[in-house]
Design a protein around this motif. Structure first.
Motif, PDB file in Angstrom:
ATOM      1  N   VAL A 175     -24.405  79.602 -29.727  1.00 15.73           N
ATOM      2  CA  VAL A 175     -25.787  80.013 -29.460  1.00 15.73           C
ATOM      3  C   VAL A 175     -26.712  78.806 -29.591  1.00 15.73           C
ATOM      4  CG1 VAL A 175     -27.687  81.499 -30.226  1.00 15.73           C
ATOM      5  CG2 VAL A 175     -25.315  82.332 -30.326  1.00 15.73           C
ATOM      6  N   PRO A 176     -27.476  78.483 -28.536  1.00 15.36           N
ATOM      7  CA  PRO A 176     -28.460  77.393 -28.648  1.00 15.36           C
ATOM      8  C   PRO A 176     -29.541  77.766 -29.657  1.00 15.36           C
ATOM      9  CG  PRO A 176     -28.043  77.990 -26.341  1.00 15.36           C
ATOM     10  CD  PRO A 176     -27.443  79.062 -27.189  1.00 15.36           C
ATOM     11  N   LEU A 177     -30.012  76.772 -30.425  1.00 15.18           N
ATOM     12  CA  LEU A 177     -30.987  77.058 -31.480  1.00 15.18           C
ATOM     13  C   LEU A 177     -32.317  76.347 -31.275  1.00 15.18           C
ATOM     14  CD1 LEU A 177     -28.801  77.037 -34.747  1.00 15.18           C
ATOM     15  CD2 LEU A 177     -29.552  79.002 -33.401  1.00 15.18           C
ATOM     16  N   LYS A 178     -32.393  75.073 -31.582  1.00 21.11           N
ATOM     17  CA  LYS A 178     -33.673  74.365 -31.636  1.00 21.11           C
ATOM     18  C   LYS A 178     -34.446  74.465 -30.320  1.00 21.11           C
ATOM     19  CE  LYS A 178     -32.724  70.172 -33.045  1.00 21.11           C
ATOM     20  NZ  LYS A 178     -32.841  68.801 -33.586  1.00 21.11           N
ATOM     21  N   GLY A 179     -35.624  75.076 -30.400  1.00 22.66           N
ATOM     22  CA  GLY A 179     -36.491  75.160 -29.239  1.00 22.66           C
ATOM     23  C   GLY A 179     -36.052  76.146 -28.182  1.00 22.66           C
ATOM     24  N   TYR A 180     -35.044  76.948 -28.471  1.00 25.03           N
ATOM     25  CA  TYR A 180     -34.514  77.869 -27.460  1.00 25.03           C
ATOM     26  C   TYR A 180     -35.305  79.178 -27.488  1.00 25.03           C
ATOM     27  CZ  TYR A 180     -30.883  79.608 -24.297  1.00 25.03           C
ATOM     28  OH  TYR A 180     -30.189  80.074 -23.198  1.00 25.03           O
ATOM     29  N   PRO A 181     -35.644  79.746 -26.319  1.00 23.67           N
ATOM     30  CA  PRO A 181     -36.443  80.974 -26.273  1.00 23.67           C
ATOM     31  C   PRO A 181     -35.810  82.113 -27.064  1.00 23.67           C
ATOM     32  CG  PRO A 181     -36.271  79.999 -24.081  1.00 23.67           C
ATOM     33  CD  PRO A 181     -35.344  79.229 -24.974  1.00 23.67           C
ATOM     34  N   GLY A 182     -36.632  82.740 -27.905  1.00 22.69           N
ATOM     35  CA  GLY A 182     -36.189  83.884 -28.686  1.00 22.69           C
ATOM     36  C   GLY A 182     -35.604  83.543 -30.038  1.00 22.69           C
ATOM     37  N   VAL A 183     -35.425  82.240 -30.319  1.00 22.79           N
ATOM     38  CA  VAL A 183     -34.846  81.819 -31.601  1.00 22.79           C
ATOM     39  C   VAL A 183     -35.948  81.306 -32.520  1.00 22.79           C
ATOM     40  CG1 VAL A 183     -33.267  80.229 -32.771  1.00 22.79           C
ATOM     41  CG2 VAL A 183     -32.636  81.205 -30.546  1.00 22.79           C
ATOM     42  N   SER A 184     -36.013  81.841 -33.724  1.00 22.62           N
ATOM     43  CA  SER A 184     -36.934  81.298 -34.726  1.00 22.62           C
ATOM     44  C   SER A 184     -36.141  80.985 -35.988  1.00 22.62           C
ATOM     45  CB  SER A 184     -38.065  82.282 -35.031  1.00 22.62           C
ATOM     46  OG  SER A 184     -37.551  83.501 -35.528  1.00 22.62           O
ATOM     47  N   MET A 185     -36.484  79.859 -36.619  1.00 24.42           N
ATOM     48  CA  MET A 185     -35.770  79.419 -37.818  1.00 24.42           C
ATOM     49  C   MET A 185     -36.759  78.932 -38.861  1.00 24.42           C
ATOM     50  SD  MET A 185     -32.426  77.356 -36.377  1.00 24.42           S
ATOM     51  CE  MET A 185     -33.329  76.045 -35.555  1.00 24.42           C
ATOM     52  N   ARG A 186     -36.402  79.141 -40.114  1.00 22.63           N
ATOM     53  CA  ARG A 186     -37.172  78.557 -41.209  1.00 22.63           C
ATOM     54  C   ARG A 186     -36.234  78.295 -42.375  1.00 22.63           C
ATOM     55  NH1 ARG A 186     -38.132  82.449 -45.137  1.00 22.63           N
ATOM     56  NH2 ARG A 186     -38.005  84.623 -44.451  1.00 22.63           N
ATOM     57  N   ARG A 187     -36.578  77.297 -43.181  1.00 19.81           N
ATOM     58  CA  ARG A 187     -35.756  76.966 -44.340  1.00 19.81           C
ATOM     59  C   ARG A 187     -35.983  77.975 -45.456  1.00 19.81           C
ATOM     60  NH1 ARG A 187     -35.358  70.599 -45.670  1.00 19.81           N
ATOM     61  NH2 ARG A 187     -33.964  71.495 -47.222  1.00 19.81           N
ATOM     62  N   LEU A 188     -34.921  78.234 -46.193  1.00 20.04           N
ATOM     63  CA  LEU A 188     -34.993  79.122 -47.341  1.00 20.04           C
ATOM     64  C   LEU A 188     -34.926  78.312 -48.628  1.00 20.04           C
ATOM     65  CD1 LEU A 188     -32.597  82.017 -46.287  1.00 20.04           C
ATOM     66  CD2 LEU A 188     -35.089  82.055 -46.324  1.00 20.04           C
ATOM     67  N   LYS A 189     -35.739  78.670 -49.589  1.00 24.86           N
ATOM     68  CA  LYS A 189     -35.701  78.038 -50.905  1.00 24.86           C
ATOM     69  C   LYS A 189     -34.543  78.629 -51.704  1.00 24.86           C
ATOM     70  CE  LYS A 189     -39.351  75.241 -51.629  1.00 24.86           C
ATOM     71  NZ  LYS A 189     -39.289  73.933 -52.317  1.00 24.86           N
ATOM     72  N   VAL A 190     -33.672  77.785 -52.191  1.00 17.83           N
ATOM     73  CA  VAL A 190     -32.530  78.233 -52.980  1.00 17.83           C
ATOM     74  C   VAL A 190     -32.493  77.459 -54.290  1.00 17.83           C
ATOM     75  CG1 VAL A 190     -31.119  79.048 -51.059  1.00 17.83           C
ATOM     76  CG2 VAL A 190     -31.076  76.634 -51.675  1.00 17.83           C
TER      77      VAL A 190
END
Length: 456
Positions: free
Chosen positions: A239-254
């Protein structure tokens, strides 16, 4: 330590001597600083990929034909790519973990180590031609995306859906991938006295998408079968990720491994080309399980080194720290704690070495069958022994081991990484159960074979 060993050849010793200065200069010298900053600079990944120092994270044997097509014939120290084996792999993983921290090294290697192998092993030629050249040379990055909010160690319960479009050219993907503890079935408030107890039972549902925030692709587990189809309805997609339509990402604090880039991924009607399917629809669970064996061995090796760093740091500290008029090392109770943890550590390392040697000497199919459950047990025990060594370190450092600065800073950091060793990659309790169930299957199969032979 320079002691005799039946496992290591001149090739292994030469490889270790070649990679140690590079890893020290480009990673270990800055590991604590980067973990404090909660990220590793972008240039570090480039430095490692340009030196072909990410390739040893792949399972042995390396994809020799692909590497030679890309003009890669040797690793550092003149090791030919076709001569790389599981003992070289063990050495590399161990050297990368010598800071005692997983985050900085994991920010470079986790996606490479676990996201690329399924494409190499099961992807068709067309898919490999499109993505492997850039991935193997580090021009693009990949992560592994299996776990979900409500399906951590319960991989067969994955709900991220991939439905074929009416034209058949795409999979339309919807769902989430994240590190999460789900309390959706619990309405207890944060101050409720039983909340912590319930949370402890939810821990096996944890997972992680490490490196996702920097990745161009994810090797992702999706459900291509109907809801409720279990393991038989799972498939793997690139699955394409960075900048790909419909994909959102954020870092999680662990809590630990902060700089490794643990990521929440949300997919909203993401159109993934149908040719991005890895292998065959419905075979995803089988592909995932073969990948888990490599992941769990990698974790066990690195975690065992972390335990050694914790104990070695403590050993040095109690030699110089004085209490009640003499060094802590002169206190019998201190020596007892060190001996107890040290005995566990040395037995674990002996098993790790033996395990890597067995992987080296066994055909892949035999290793998957005979060692699958034991790999889980190896990883689970590594986490338990890591906990013992890290706890010993914090206790003997006292207040310094509880402080995020000063003499005990490294020990405090290492202690926070213990849950990250015991939960991701298959939580401890799940893997202990898996190991016994697999051993029962092997026992039953071999008993049947012996009985059949006796009748003949």
């Amino acid at each position: 330590m320079g002691l005799p060993s039946a496992y290591y050849t001149d090739s292994h010793h030469k490889f270790q001597k070649a990679i140690r200065p590079f890893i020290q200069k480009h990673l270990l010298d800055y590991a604590i600083e980067w973990e404090r900053a909660e990220t590793a600079p972008d240039h570090v990944f480039c430095e490692f990929s340009e030196a072909n120092m990410l390739l040893p994270t792949l399972p042995a044997p390396l994809p020799v034909a692909w590497l030679k097509r890309l003009g890669i014939y040797e690793l550092l120290g003149g090791l030919k790519v076709e001569d790389f084996d599981y003992m070289h792999s063990l050495i590399f993983i161990d050297e990368m973990a010598r800071s005692g921290l997983t985050g900085p090294s994991g920010s470079l290697t986790t996606g490479f180590a676990f996201g690329i192998p399924p494409i190499i092993k099961f992807g068709d030629q067309t898919l490999q031609e499109r993505v492997l050249p850039d991935l193997l040379t580090g021009k693009k990055r990949c992560c592994i995306a299996i776990t979900e909010p409500d399906a951590g160690s319960d991989v067969a319960n994955i709900t991220t859906m991939a439905v074929k479009s009416s034209c058949g050219k795409y999979y339309i993907v919807n769902g989430t991938k994240k590190w999460h503890v789900s309390l959706s079935s619990c309405s207890l408030g944060p101050s409720h006295p039983f909340r912590k107890i319930i949370l402890s039972f939810a821990l096996p549902r944890l997972g992680r998408i490490t490196n996702g925030i920097w990745s161009d692709y994810a090797t992702m587990a999706v459900r291509t079968g109907p809801p409720g189809s279990g393991a038989s309805g799972l498939s793997l997609l690139v699955v394409p990720l960075k900048g790909y339509p419909g994909v959102s990402m954020r870092r999680l604090k662990v809590a630990g491994q902060v700089s490794a880039g643990t990521t929440y991924i949300e997919l909203d009607d993401v159109e993934v080309p149908a040719e991005n399917l890895i292998g065959v629809e419905g075979m995803g669970m089988r592909y995932i399980m073969t990948n888990f064996n490599h992941e769990r061995l990698v974790v066990a090796i690195g975690v065992t080194r972390q335990a050694r760093v914790a104990l070695a740091t403590t050993f040095e500290y109690v030699m110089k720290r004085e209490a009640f008029g003499k060094p802590l090392m002169d206190q019998p109770v201190v020596r007892h704690r060190l001996a107890k943890a040290g005995g566990l550590l040395e037995s674990q390392w002996a098993w790790v070495e033996q395990f890597a040697y067995q992987m080296l000497r066994m055909p892949k199919e035999d290793a998957d069958r005979e060692l699958g459950g034991m790999t889980g047990l190896l990883k689970a025990q590594a986490g338990m022994i890591f906990h013992e060594c890290a706890s010993t370190a914090v206790l003997l450092f006292g207040g310094n081991g509880y402080t995020r600065s000063g003499q005990g800073e490294l020990v405090e950091m290492i202690y926070r990484e213990v849950p990250g060793a015991r939960i991701p990659g298959g939580s401890e309790d799940v893997l202990l159960d898996l190991a016994v169930r697999q051993l029962v299957k092997i026992y039953q199969a071999k008993t049947k074979a012996l009985e059949a032979k006796a009748k003949i």
